[in-house]
Design an enzyme around this catalytic site. Structure first.
Site, PDB file in Angstrom:
ATOM      1  CB  SER A   1      -0.891   0.004   1.254  1.00  0.00           C
ATOM      2  OG  SER A   1      -1.474   1.272   1.462  1.00  0.00           O
TER       3      SER A   1
ATOM      4  CE1 TYR B   1      -3.381  -2.167   5.550  1.00  0.00           C
ATOM      5  CE2 TYR B   1      -3.424   0.150   4.936  1.00  0.00           C
ATOM      6  CZ  TYR B   1      -3.491  -1.177   4.576  1.00  0.00           C
ATOM      7  OH  TYR B   1      -3.667  -1.532   3.267  1.00  0.00           O
TER       8      TYR B   1
END
Length: 241
Positions: free
Chosen positions: A142, A155
């Site tokens: 990501s 995250y």
């Protein structure tokens, strides 16, 4: 002989889209996810997407937070498909909120799925990748794996860990001819992103099929050149940021 791929997070989102793309290319598939009924539905779609390729599709329900899951996933894949040529680590979970709100349990579960599972899936698959004529690993990371975003501390940390592991793993397996790629998209139109980033206009989100275009490019291209990592930003986000 057909290539054989493991795709984690295959029951929805990017993982599902990648699985269907690989099916259209004639890959035999091991679909991994927690939702058994959703996996079964994707398996039916994959068979349809394969056209006349007559692919084999096996569903492997698994919780990647389970320490034994990586070994079991690879073992079942080899048992049913006969080997591993491609491993796509796509499964991921996220938790939005200030770092002061993150509990140890949340931290551990996010790292177990996003960082630990890909690490040990790669380790379990390595002996079979070494036997493959065209071995490849694709890790879906990501933008938060190299940028910092407020309220995504656990995250982002897990995706930084995945990126760091990918770089080391790629160097260690390069002598065996194994190609390792890292794909780091910005916001993609998935259930997870809609929950963690409700501030983004849904019309501005990257579509899962756009990630599939990169996967198709990687698994079908020929030549001496290669690309280690891809960053795909939303078209209206800041260029070269």
């Amino acid at each position: 002989m057909k290539s054989k791929a493991i795709v984690t997070g295959a029951s929805r989102g990017i993982g599902k889209a990648i699985a269907l793309e690989l099916a259209s290319l004639g890959f035999d598939l091991a679909l991994v996810g927690r939702d058994t009924s959703a996996l079964d539905a994707v398996a039916e779609e994959a068979q349809a997407a394969s056209g006349d390729s007559d692919i084999s599709v096996v569903c492997i329900p698994a919780d990647l937070a389970d320490e034994n899951a990586p070994e079991e996933i690879v073992s079942q894949t080899v048992r049913w498909l006969g080997g591993v040529d491609l491993l796509v680590n796509c499964a991921g979970i996220a938790q939005a909120g200030s770092f002061t709100e993150v509990t140890p349990e949340q931290w551990n579960s996010i790292f177990a799925v996003n960082a630990r599972a890909p690490f040990f899936l790669c380790k379990a698959a390595l002996p079979y990748l070494k036997e493959s004529a065209k071995p490849m690993v694709i890790n879906i990371s990501s933008v938060v794996g190299f940028k910092g975003y407020a309220n995504q501390s656990a995250y982002s940390s897990s995706k930084h860990a995945l990126a760091g592991f990918t770089k080391v793993f790629a160097k260690e397996v390069q002598p065996f001819g194994i190609r390792v790629h890292l794909i780091s998209p910005g916001g993609v139109a998935t259930e997870m992103v809609r929950q963690t980033r409700p501030d983004i206009n849904p019309d501005d989100l990257i579509q899962p099929e756009e990630i599939c275009e990169i996967v198709r490019f990687l698994v079908t291209r020929k030549g001496k050149g290669t690309i280690d990592q891809f960053y795909i930003r939303r078209f209206n986000s800041l260029a070269f940021d």
